[in-house]
Design a protein around this motif. Structure first.
Motif, mmCIF file in Angstrom:
data_model
loop_
_atom_site.group_PDB
_atom_site.id
_atom_site.type_symbol
_atom_site.label_atom_id
_atom_site.label_comp_id
_atom_site.label_asym_id
_atom_site.label_seq_id
_atom_site.Cartn_x
_atom_site.Cartn_y
_atom_site.Cartn_z
ATOM 1 N N VAL A 1 0.856 -1.191 0.000
ATOM 2 C CA VAL A 1 0.000 0.000 0.000
ATOM 3 C C VAL A 1 0.890 1.238 0.000
ATOM 4 O O VAL A 1 2.041 1.196 0.457
ATOM 5 C CB VAL A 1 -0.950 0.028 1.222
ATOM 6 N N PRO A 2 0.383 2.377 -0.505
ATOM 7 C CA PRO A 2 1.188 3.602 -0.516
ATOM 8 C C PRO A 2 1.574 4.033 0.902
ATOM 9 O O PRO A 2 0.764 3.971 1.832
ATOM 10 C CB PRO A 2 0.257 4.630 -1.166
ATOM 11 N N TRP A 3 2.797 4.480 1.069
ATOM 12 C CA TRP A 3 3.302 4.875 2.389
ATOM 13 C C TRP A 3 2.456 5.990 2.986
ATOM 14 O O TRP A 3 2.130 5.952 4.176
ATOM 15 C CB TRP A 3 4.755 5.329 2.247
ATOM 16 N N ASP A 4 2.101 6.991 2.160
ATOM 17 C CA ASP A 4 1.383 8.144 2.692
ATOM 18 C C ASP A 4 -0.099 7.877 2.928
ATOM 19 O O ASP A 4 -0.813 8.745 3.438
ATOM 20 C CB ASP A 4 1.568 9.363 1.787
ATOM 21 N N ARG A 5 -0.567 6.672 2.600
ATOM 22 C CA ARG A 5 -1.964 6.302 2.847
ATOM 23 C C ARG A 5 -2.043 5.032 3.700
ATOM 24 O O ARG A 5 -3.057 4.351 3.708
ATOM 25 C CB ARG A 5 -2.696 6.097 1.525
ATOM 26 N N PHE A 6 -0.980 4.752 4.422
ATOM 27 C CA PHE A 6 -0.893 3.492 5.158
ATOM 28 C C PHE A 6 -2.009 3.364 6.189
ATOM 29 O O PHE A 6 -2.682 2.333 6.259
ATOM 30 C CB PHE A 6 0.477 3.375 5.831
ATOM 31 N N ASP A 7 -2.218 4.390 7.002
ATOM 32 C CA ASP A 7 -3.260 4.320 8.037
ATOM 33 C C ASP A 7 -4.644 4.147 7.420
ATOM 34 O O ASP A 7 -5.490 3.402 7.942
ATOM 35 C CB ASP A 7 -3.227 5.575 8.908
ATOM 36 N N GLU A 8 -4.873 4.816 6.285
ATOM 37 C CA GLU A 8 -6.147 4.678 5.577
ATOM 38 C C GLU A 8 -6.322 3.245 5.071
ATOM 39 O O GLU A 8 -7.431 2.685 5.121
ATOM 40 C CB GLU A 8 -6.176 5.672 4.413
ATOM 41 N N ALA A 9 -5.215 2.664 4.594
ATOM 42 C CA ALA A 9 -5.274 1.285 4.099
ATOM 43 C C ALA A 9 -5.604 0.307 5.218
ATOM 44 O O ALA A 9 -6.383 -0.643 5.024
ATOM 45 C CB ALA A 9 -3.940 0.910 3.449
ATOM 46 N N VAL A 10 -5.014 0.512 6.384
ATOM 47 C CA VAL A 10 -5.298 -0.364 7.526
ATOM 48 C C VAL A 10 -6.791 -0.335 7.837
ATOM 49 O O VAL A 10 -7.422 -1.382 8.045
ATOM 50 C CB VAL A 10 -4.467 0.065 8.751
ATOM 51 N N VAL B 1 6.086 -8.754 -19.586
ATOM 52 C CA VAL B 1 5.868 -7.745 -18.549
ATOM 53 C C VAL B 1 6.559 -8.223 -17.284
ATOM 54 O O VAL B 1 6.239 -9.299 -16.763
ATOM 55 C CB VAL B 1 4.367 -7.518 -18.273
ATOM 56 N N LYS B 2 7.510 -7.440 -16.795
ATOM 57 C CA LYS B 2 8.158 -7.774 -15.529
ATOM 58 C C LYS B 2 7.249 -7.301 -14.408
ATOM 59 O O LYS B 2 7.049 -6.115 -14.210
ATOM 60 C CB LYS B 2 9.534 -7.122 -15.438
ATOM 61 N N ALA B 3 6.656 -8.247 -13.691
ATOM 62 C CA ALA B 3 5.622 -7.919 -12.724
ATOM 63 C C ALA B 3 6.219 -7.442 -11.404
ATOM 64 O O ALA B 3 7.176 -8.023 -10.890
ATOM 65 C CB ALA B 3 4.743 -9.138 -12.477
ATOM 66 N N ASN B 4 5.639 -6.379 -10.868
ATOM 67 C CA ASN B 4 5.886 -5.932 -9.498
ATOM 68 C C ASN B 4 4.521 -5.625 -8.894
ATOM 69 O O ASN B 4 4.140 -4.465 -8.747
ATOM 70 C CB ASN B 4 6.794 -4.701 -9.481
ATOM 71 N N PRO B 5 3.745 -6.682 -8.589
ATOM 72 C CA PRO B 5 2.343 -6.502 -8.217
ATOM 73 C C PRO B 5 2.158 -5.995 -6.798
ATOM 74 O O PRO B 5 3.099 -5.939 -6.007
ATOM 75 C CB PRO B 5 1.779 -7.917 -8.370
ATOM 76 N N GLY B 6 0.908 -5.654 -6.487
ATOM 77 C CA GLY B 6 0.598 -5.190 -5.143
ATOM 78 C C GLY B 6 0.487 -6.324 -4.141
ATOM 79 O O GLY B 6 0.903 -6.182 -2.993
ATOM 80 N N PHE C 1 -7.556 -1.884 -2.083
ATOM 81 C CA PHE C 1 -7.059 -0.541 -1.772
ATOM 82 C C PHE C 1 -5.752 -0.268 -2.517
ATOM 83 O O PHE C 1 -4.843 -1.092 -2.543
ATOM 84 C CB PHE C 1 -6.827 -0.414 -0.263
ATOM 85 N N GLY C 2 -5.668 0.919 -3.115
ATOM 86 C CA GLY C 2 -4.454 1.319 -3.818
ATOM 87 C C GLY C 2 -4.247 0.639 -5.151
ATOM 88 O O GLY C 2 -3.204 0.824 -5.777
ATOM 89 N N GLY C 3 -5.225 -0.179 -5.584
ATOM 90 C CA GLY C 3 -5.109 -0.826 -6.891
ATOM 91 C C GLY C 3 -4.565 -2.238 -6.869
ATOM 92 O O GLY C 3 -4.432 -2.859 -7.931
ATOM 93 N N SER C 4 -4.242 -2.771 -5.699
ATOM 94 C CA SER C 4 -3.714 -4.134 -5.641
ATOM 95 C C SER C 4 -4.764 -5.146 -6.081
ATOM 96 O O SER C 4 -5.918 -5.092 -5.645
ATOM 97 C CB SER C 4 -3.264 -4.472 -4.219
#
Length: 266
Positions: free
Chosen positions: A15-24, A207-212, A120-123
């Motif tokens: 999840v994005p660092w700046d939205r971590f609390d929102e993701a939780v 496609v070199k994957a770096n998924p969520g 959340f965040g597109g994962s």
């Protein structure tokens, strides 16, 4: 060294660092998961959720200064980390009502049904139906890891099967699904059919994957973990550097760009 033993051991949902609390909050409220705690350490922020059935789901913040956790080159690719739900139709209806994007269900070769949601965040999380759990966890949408938690798209099914046998030590299941474009791979030590390889069009763009959502394999002993890292490099594979202290991790790629993650902790 001999082929290391790669043991499935859960994973991270990034999840994005700046939205971590929102993701939780999102995962706690939307999934119906119980938060066990959060932590901040050398590799960034983490949150730990007890899955209603078995196991633990872990959130992890992206970290721009670490190749293993960077958000750069984010791509879902053809790597799927799969979770179990009791009634797929009802679960997808619930997520639709929550404004969550869903995919059309797919009938898997073993007769089960699966579909993706954009969390959340597109994962991308892949949900696999297990009707035996129906009614047991009415307040939870995703109950535990899927019976087959790893699903990878490959451009040459035969070549990919040989690669996973040679590099990761897997074996083909006794169940043959090649006529449906799938091979089911087996953890030989635990005697567990746990990973799907799916034939995708051979002309598919690399496609070199770096998924969520990132499934991890555990190497239990620290010395074996470090030797495995060196051994994979000797196989001429693209391998990231090791990050972390008490917890350590790295990743590498299969010939189709699917990202495989490894960790060790003590």
């Amino acid at each position: 060294m001999d082929t290391p033993y790669f043991k499935f051991d859960g994973g991270f949902i990034m999840v994005p660092w700046d939205r971590f609390d929102e993701a939780v909050e999102w995962y706690r409220d939307t999934m119906g998961w119980r938060l066990n705690g959060t932590a901040t350490g050398p590799v960034g922020r983490k949150a730990f959720f007890k899955l209603p059935g078995m196991g633990q789901a872990n959130l992890k913040s992206f970290e721009s200064g670490m190749d293993h956790f960077t958000m750069e080159d984010y791509a879902e690719g053809h790597c799927r980390f799969c979770f179990r739900t009791a009634n797929l139709e009802q679960t997808l209806l619930y997520f639709t009502q929550q404004g969550v994007e869903i995919s059309e269900p797919v009938n898997m070769p073993d007769g089960t049904w699966a579909a993706d949601i954009q969390a959340f965040g597109g994962s991308r999380l892949t949900l696999c139906e297990d009707r035996k759990l129906e009614g047991k966890y009415p307040d939870s949408r995703i109950i535990q890891y899927a019976a087959k938690p790893l699903w990878l798209g490959v451009r040459n099914l035969e070549a990919a099967t040989v690669w996973y046998e040679r590099v990761l030590g897997f074996a083909q299941s006794d169940h043959n699904f090649k006529d449906r474009g799938f091979v089911l791979m087996r953890d030989v030590k635990d005697e567990w059919d746990f990973a799907w390889l799916e034939q995708i069009p051979s002309t598919s763009k690399f496609v070199k994957a770096n998924p969520g959502a990132r499934l991890y394999f555990q190497i239990e002993e620290r010395a074996d973990f470090e030797q495995t890292h060196s051994w994979l490099k000797e196989q001429a594979l693209e391998v990231s550097e090791i990050v972390g202290e008490r917890w350590q991790g790295f990743h590498f790629y299969d010939p189709d760009g699917n990202r495989l993650n490894v960790w060790n902790y003590y």
